[in-house]
Motif scaffolding. Sequence first.
Motif, PDB file in Angstrom:
ATOM      1  N   GLY A 209       0.815  -1.213   0.000  1.00  0.00           N
ATOM      2  CA  GLY A 209       0.000   0.000   0.000  1.00  0.00           C
ATOM      3  C   GLY A 209       0.847   1.262   0.000  1.00  0.00           C
ATOM      4  O   GLY A 209       0.529   2.235  -0.697  1.00  0.00           O
ATOM      5  N   ALA A 210       1.929   1.254   0.764  1.00  0.00           N
ATOM      6  CA  ALA A 210       2.798   2.431   0.829  1.00  0.00           C
ATOM      7  C   ALA A 210       3.503   2.670  -0.504  1.00  0.00           C
ATOM      8  O   ALA A 210       3.667   3.813  -0.933  1.00  0.00           O
ATOM      9  CB  ALA A 210       3.817   2.258   1.945  1.00  0.00           C
ATOM     10  N   MET A 211       3.912   1.599  -1.175  1.00  0.00           N
ATOM     11  CA  MET A 211       4.563   1.760  -2.478  1.00  0.00           C
ATOM     12  C   MET A 211       3.585   2.317  -3.514  1.00  0.00           C
ATOM     13  O   MET A 211       3.937   3.198  -4.302  1.00  0.00           O
ATOM     14  CB  MET A 211       5.123   0.415  -2.951  1.00  0.00           C
ATOM     15  CG  MET A 211       6.394  -0.016  -2.240  1.00  0.00           C
ATOM     16  SD  MET A 211       7.161  -1.493  -2.974  1.00  0.00           S
ATOM     17  CE  MET A 211       5.973  -2.758  -2.520  1.00  0.00           C
ATOM     18  N   GLN A 212       2.368   1.809  -3.502  1.00  0.00           N
ATOM     19  CA  GLN A 212       1.387   2.250  -4.488  1.00  0.00           C
ATOM     20  C   GLN A 212       0.963   3.702  -4.275  1.00  0.00           C
ATOM     21  O   GLN A 212       0.655   4.412  -5.235  1.00  0.00           O
ATOM     22  CB  GLN A 212       0.170   1.331  -4.452  1.00  0.00           C
ATOM     23  CG  GLN A 212       0.455  -0.089  -4.946  1.00  0.00           C
ATOM     24  CD  GLN A 212      -0.731  -1.010  -4.773  1.00  0.00           C
ATOM     25  OE1 GLN A 212      -1.662  -0.725  -4.014  1.00  0.00           O
ATOM     26  NE2 GLN A 212      -0.709  -2.132  -5.471  1.00  0.00           N
ATOM     27  N   GLN A 215       3.748   6.547   0.065  1.00  0.00           N
ATOM     28  CA  GLN A 215       3.807   6.950   1.464  1.00  0.00           C
ATOM     29  C   GLN A 215       5.166   6.500   2.012  1.00  0.00           C
ATOM     30  O   GLN A 215       5.303   5.424   2.589  1.00  0.00           O
ATOM     31  CB  GLN A 215       2.650   6.331   2.250  1.00  0.00           C
ATOM     32  CG  GLN A 215       1.280   6.820   1.792  1.00  0.00           C
ATOM     33  CD  GLN A 215       0.151   6.076   2.466  1.00  0.00           C
ATOM     34  OE1 GLN A 215       0.089   4.845   2.464  1.00  0.00           O
ATOM     35  NE2 GLN A 215      -0.768   6.837   3.048  1.00  0.00           N
ATOM     36  N   ILE A 216       6.159   7.341   1.832  1.00  0.00           N
ATOM     37  CA  ILE A 216       7.547   6.937   2.067  1.00  0.00           C
ATOM     38  C   ILE A 216       7.805   6.602   3.535  1.00  0.00           C
ATOM     39  O   ILE A 216       8.461   5.602   3.855  1.00  0.00           O
ATOM     40  CB  ILE A 216       8.506   8.043   1.592  1.00  0.00           C
ATOM     41  CG1 ILE A 216       8.312   8.294   0.086  1.00  0.00           C
ATOM     42  CG2 ILE A 216       9.944   7.641   1.871  1.00  0.00           C
ATOM     43  CD1 ILE A 216       8.534   7.068  -0.771  1.00  0.00           C
ATOM     44  N   GLU A 217       7.300   7.437   4.448  1.00  0.00           N
ATOM     45  CA  GLU A 217       7.545   7.172   5.870  1.00  0.00           C
ATOM     46  C   GLU A 217       6.917   5.850   6.302  1.00  0.00           C
ATOM     47  O   GLU A 217       7.519   5.075   7.053  1.00  0.00           O
ATOM     48  CB  GLU A 217       7.008   8.310   6.737  1.00  0.00           C
ATOM     49  CG  GLU A 217       7.833   9.588   6.686  1.00  0.00           C
ATOM     50  CD  GLU A 217       7.563  10.391   5.427  1.00  0.00           C
ATOM     51  OE1 GLU A 217       6.579  10.059   4.728  1.00  0.00           O
ATOM     52  OE2 GLU A 217       8.325  11.341   5.142  1.00  0.00           O
ATOM     53  N   GLN A 218       5.709   5.581   5.826  1.00  0.00           N
ATOM     54  CA  GLN A 218       5.057   4.309   6.151  1.00  0.00           C
ATOM     55  C   GLN A 218       5.815   3.132   5.551  1.00  0.00           C
ATOM     56  O   GLN A 218       5.970   2.082   6.188  1.00  0.00           O
ATOM     57  CB  GLN A 218       3.615   4.305   5.646  1.00  0.00           C
ATOM     58  CG  GLN A 218       2.839   3.047   6.038  1.00  0.00           C
ATOM     59  CD  GLN A 218       1.446   3.040   5.451  1.00  0.00           C
ATOM     60  OE1 GLN A 218       1.206   2.460   4.400  1.00  0.00           O
ATOM     61  NE2 GLN A 218       0.512   3.720   6.121  1.00  0.00           N
ATOM     62  N   LEU A 219       6.300   3.305   4.331  1.00  0.00           N
ATOM     63  CA  LEU A 219       7.075   2.252   3.676  1.00  0.00           C
ATOM     64  C   LEU A 219       8.313   1.901   4.491  1.00  0.00           C
ATOM     65  O   LEU A 219       8.590   0.721   4.752  1.00  0.00           O
ATOM     66  CB  LEU A 219       7.468   2.719   2.278  1.00  0.00           C
ATOM     67  CG  LEU A 219       8.374   1.789   1.463  1.00  0.00           C
ATOM     68  CD1 LEU A 219       7.651   0.502   1.127  1.00  0.00           C
ATOM     69  CD2 LEU A 219       8.848   2.484   0.194  1.00  0.00           C
TER      70      LEU A 219
END
Length: 249
Positions: A209-212, A215-219
Amino acid sequence: MSAVARKRALAATGVVLLLVLMEATGRLGLLGSSWPPLTDVVSYVMEPAARDLLGRALGATASAAGVGFAMGSLIAVAVAVLGVLLPAAQPGLERLAAVVNALPLIALGPLLITTVGREGTPTVIAALAAGFAMFVAATSGLAAASAAHTDVFRALGASRRVRLMRLQLPAAVPLLLDGLTLAAPASVLGAVIGEWFGAPRGLGVLLVGAMQNFQIEQLWAAALASALISLAAYLVLTGLRSLATGRFV
């Protein structure tokens, strides 16, 4: 300073330098916006909503990895023991393990979804990832008994089962623990990959989900959480291995 203290000091220094390098790389933008400063990732994790989200995902991944680790390790040891008790079957079992390990996960994913379901897929892939490492360690460990001790048992008329229980399994303990230290991180990786095939929750779901959504911090938070689980499991099993070394080596 003792040798142990020196090693610990060097390890701590290495960790600090790595953290400083990660922070400096992000602050200077050396690798672009996809590499944030470490402090930004920590700030994201400290937010209540993010912490709750990561906690649920971490629990799901740890559960799948733990069950897969236990299942894969037990099956691998059982297959290795079967090869010792039935020497004629050992070459076939080794080839089967190699073939299963060679199967690409991208091909196994859809098959597992239709058989064990989306929730069970991470556990099965974690078991497969841990199982091969454990099988190799168990096979090597069960063959580690000295030739002299083996000859003594044979001269005394000991059966294969007696040699297994009284000689081969005790001699295999250090290598079995080495296998566990390799299988534990592999099971975490397997669980994360298994979650990419549509699991309802887990760190793998957060990573996708973060890659799509960029969301860099979440990734980075999800990736670091996965690494911390693997590192914690490795350190625990390494400590157990050190304790057992004096008894079985």
